[in-house]
Design a protein around this motif. Structure first.
Motif, PDB file in Angstrom:
ATOM      1  N   LEU A   1       0.831  -1.200   0.000  1.00 14.49           N
ATOM      2  CA  LEU A   1       0.000   0.000   0.000  1.00 14.49           C
ATOM      3  C   LEU A   1       0.864   1.248   0.000  1.00 14.49           C
ATOM      4  N   ARG A   2       0.414   2.257  -0.723  1.00 16.98           N
ATOM      5  CA  ARG A   2       1.111   3.537  -0.730  1.00 16.98           C
ATOM      6  C   ARG A   2       0.284   4.622  -0.056  1.00 16.98           C
ATOM      7  N   SER A   3      -1.008   4.371   0.058  1.00 19.51           N
ATOM      8  CA  SER A   3      -1.920   5.261   0.758  1.00 19.51           C
ATOM      9  C   SER A   3      -3.123   4.425   1.164  1.00 19.51           C
ATOM     10  N   LEU A   4      -4.029   5.016   1.904  1.00 17.01           N
ATOM     11  CA  LEU A   4      -5.184   4.273   2.392  1.00 17.01           C
ATOM     12  C   LEU A   4      -6.431   5.122   2.213  1.00 17.01           C
ATOM     13  N   SER A   5      -7.432   4.564   1.558  1.00 14.95           N
ATOM     14  CA  SER A   5      -8.695   5.278   1.370  1.00 14.95           C
ATOM     15  C   SER A   5      -9.677   4.840   2.448  1.00 14.95           C
ATOM     16  N   VAL A   6     -10.347   5.806   3.066  1.00 15.58           N
ATOM     17  CA  VAL A   6     -11.322   5.546   4.115  1.00 15.58           C
ATOM     18  C   VAL A   6     -12.537   6.430   3.889  1.00 15.58           C
TER      19      VAL A   6
ATOM     20  N   SER B   1      -2.337   9.577   3.698  1.00 13.89           N
ATOM     21  CA  SER B   1      -0.939   9.256   3.478  1.00 13.89           C
ATOM     22  C   SER B   1      -0.477   8.326   4.588  1.00 13.89           C
ATOM     23  N   LEU B   2       0.322   7.329   4.260  1.00 10.81           N
ATOM     24  CA  LEU B   2       0.799   6.398   5.282  1.00 10.81           C
ATOM     25  C   LEU B   2       1.613   7.113   6.353  1.00 10.81           C
ATOM     26  N   SER B   3       2.258   8.190   5.979  1.00 13.82           N
ATOM     27  CA  SER B   3       3.061   8.927   6.956  1.00 13.82           C
ATOM     28  C   SER B   3       2.196   9.594   8.021  1.00 13.82           C
ATOM     29  N   ASP B   4       0.903   9.786   7.720  1.00 16.99           N
ATOM     30  CA  ASP B   4      -0.005  10.408   8.677  1.00 16.99           C
ATOM     31  C   ASP B   4      -0.695   9.389   9.572  1.00 16.99           C
ATOM     32  N   ILE B   5      -0.402   8.109   9.360  1.00 16.76           N
ATOM     33  CA  ILE B   5      -1.037   7.049  10.145  1.00 16.76           C
ATOM     34  C   ILE B   5      -0.147   6.683  11.317  1.00 16.76           C
ATOM     35  N   SER B   6      -0.725   6.680  12.497  1.00 20.09           N
ATOM     36  CA  SER B   6       0.009   6.341  13.714  1.00 20.09           C
ATOM     37  C   SER B   6      -0.010   4.830  13.964  1.00 20.09           C
ATOM     38  N   TYR B   7      -1.205   4.242  13.919  1.00 25.00           N
ATOM     39  CA  TYR B   7      -1.300   2.789  14.103  1.00 25.00           C
ATOM     40  C   TYR B   7      -2.660   2.284  13.649  1.00 25.00           C
ATOM     41  N   PHE B   8      -2.761   0.970  13.497  1.00 17.86           N
ATOM     42  CA  PHE B   8      -4.008   0.274  13.195  1.00 17.86           C
ATOM     43  C   PHE B   8      -4.363  -0.588  14.397  1.00 17.86           C
ATOM     44  N   GLU B   9      -5.659  -0.664  14.692  1.00 13.95           N
ATOM     45  CA  GLU B   9      -6.079  -1.466  15.838  1.00 13.95           C
ATOM     46  C   GLU B   9      -7.399  -2.165  15.538  1.00 13.95           C
ATOM     47  N   SER B  10      -7.462  -3.452  15.829  1.00 17.79           N
ATOM     48  CA  SER B  10      -8.710  -4.191  15.656  1.00 17.79           C
ATOM     49  C   SER B  10      -9.475  -4.215  16.964  1.00 17.79           C
ATOM     50  N   GLN B  11     -10.783  -4.038  16.862  1.00 18.15           N
ATOM     51  CA  GLN B  11     -11.673  -4.103  18.011  1.00 18.15           C
ATOM     52  C   GLN B  11     -12.847  -4.984  17.619  1.00 18.15           C
TER      53      GLN B  11
ATOM     54  N   THR C   1      -8.430  -6.471   7.098  1.00 11.65           N
ATOM     55  CA  THR C   1      -8.153  -7.184   8.336  1.00 11.65           C
ATOM     56  C   THR C   1      -6.726  -6.849   8.767  1.00 11.65           C
ATOM     57  N   ILE C   2      -6.417  -7.127  10.020  1.00 10.37           N
ATOM     58  CA  ILE C   2      -5.053  -6.905  10.500  1.00 10.37           C
ATOM     59  C   ILE C   2      -4.073  -7.766   9.702  1.00 10.37           C
ATOM     60  N   ALA C   3      -4.440  -8.997   9.422  1.00  9.61           N
ATOM     61  CA  ALA C   3      -3.555  -9.891   8.662  1.00  9.61           C
ATOM     62  C   ALA C   3      -3.296  -9.359   7.265  1.00  9.61           C
ATOM     63  N   ALA C   4      -4.328  -8.827   6.616  1.00 11.73           N
ATOM     64  CA  ALA C   4      -4.150  -8.278   5.272  1.00 11.73           C
ATOM     65  C   ALA C   4      -3.263  -7.043   5.297  1.00 11.73           C
ATOM     66  N   LEU C   5      -3.443  -6.198   6.306  1.00 12.31           N
ATOM     67  CA  LEU C   5      -2.603  -5.003   6.431  1.00 12.31           C
ATOM     68  C   LEU C   5      -1.145  -5.385   6.658  1.00 12.31           C
TER      69      LEU C   5
ATOM     70  N   LEU D   1       1.294  -3.547   4.012  1.00 12.56           N
ATOM     71  CA  LEU D   1       1.952  -2.319   4.450  1.00 12.56           C
ATOM     72  C   LEU D   1       3.464  -2.409   4.273  1.00 12.56           C
ATOM     73  N   PRO D   2       4.135  -1.269   4.040  1.00 11.89           N
ATOM     74  CA  PRO D   2       5.601  -1.273   3.917  1.00 11.89           C
ATOM     75  C   PRO D   2       6.281  -1.599   5.236  1.00 11.89           C
ATOM     76  N   ALA D   3       7.599  -1.764   5.185  1.00 11.17           N
ATOM     77  CA  ALA D   3       8.371  -2.292   6.312  1.00 11.17           C
ATOM     78  C   ALA D   3       8.329  -1.405   7.551  1.00 11.17           C
ATOM     79  N   GLN D   4       8.012  -0.118   7.408  1.00 10.70           N
ATOM     80  CA  GLN D   4       7.985   0.767   8.573  1.00 10.70           C
ATOM     81  C   GLN D   4       6.826   0.426   9.521  1.00 10.70           C
ATOM     82  N   PHE D   5       5.857  -0.356   9.051  1.00  9.70           N
ATOM     83  CA  PHE D   5       4.739  -0.766   9.889  1.00  9.70           C
ATOM     84  C   PHE D   5       5.015  -2.152  10.449  1.00  9.70           C
TER      85      PHE D   5
END
Length: 251
Positions: free
Chosen positions: A142-147, A157-167, A186-190, A194-198
């Motif tokens: 992924l290079r960006s994320l649409s929501v 932008s991925l640089s603006d994302i702090s973290y992903f969390e499943s609930q 899903t968390i597994a798909a992400l 996602l690039p290596a920084q995640f």
């Protein structure tokens, strides 16, 4: 053959069911599922001969669904894929249908399923399928994320994302500015896309390492990870992921 259709797109489900109705002597649709989790339950309950399976779905994607099956039916993927995957599908007794599904292409799939059934070779065992699926996972990241945000679709932008969390059944993306958005991944798909920084630090959380402020040792071999986002988020690592995080951060 009894068939189960699994796809999170209602129009795609209706179109496929309509096309399959042209083959009453070969296929009988016994059920339709609108997501991977529902599909998994229906496969186990109905034990169909063949499943027509989408890959990108909420709750469980197609790969995750197949990995949890104890008994493997014949599988026909209904998705767009890269050329390597298409060639791999063509070489195995497992097929793909490129959306939007065309009647002529479906006819070839039905012929293939009919032939493999006659040869008593429909489907793959779990070991073979697991090895096969490893070659089919998307290589691109992924290079960006649409929501969705109300009536708008935001491109983060991925640089603006702090973290992903499943609930429970949902996965949220948290931004550096403190915003929260629901995602379809899903968390597994992400973790795959996602690039290596995640880095996945627990079963329910993936963090952007560029926004890690500090790590504090916690009991049980765990860590508390404090981020530089507006909320100064503090996240707990899972025991199974602490070693990987330490290695990545060169602690």
């Amino acid at each position: 053959m009894e068939a189960l259709l699994i796809d999170d797109e209602p129009l795609a489900l209706r179109r496929l069911a309509s096309l399959l109705s042209q083959y009453p002597a070969d296929v009988r649709v016994v059920g339709q599922a609108a997501n991977g989790q529902e599909g998994l339950a229906m496969v186990r309950a109905l034990r169909p001969d063949v499943i027509f399976l989408d890959i990108e779905m909420p709750l469980l994607n197609g790969f995750e669904l197949l990995a949890q099956l104890e008994e493997m039916p014949s599988v026909v993927f209904t998705t767009a894929y890269d050329h390597y995957a298409v060639q791999a599908f063509e070489q195995r007794s497992i097929d793909y249908l490129l959306k939007p599904i065309e009647s002529a292409r479906l006819a070839k799939t039905i012929a293939r399923l009919r032939r493999t059934r006659q040869e008593q070779a429909a489907g793959l065992n779990l070991d073979d399928l697991g090895q096969f699926l490893q070659h089919l996972k998307p290589a691109e990241t992924l290079r960006s994320l649409s929501v969705k945000s109300g009536d708008k679709i935001l491109l983060l932008s991925l640089s603006d994302i702090s973290y992903f969390e499943s609930q429970e059944r949902y996965v949220f993306v948290r931004t550096v500015q403190g915003q929260q958005h629901l995602t379809n991944y899903t968390i597994a798909a992400l973790e795959e896309k996602l690039p290596a920084q995640f880095v996945r630090i627990s079963r329910s959380c993936i963090v952007n390492t560029l926004h890690i402020n500090n790590l504090q040792r916690y009991f049980g071999g765990k860590f508390l990870v404090t981020l530089t986002d507006r909320a100064a988020s503090c996240l707990e690592t899972g025991t199974a992921y602490g070693t990987n995080l330490k290695r990545l951060m060169e602690l």
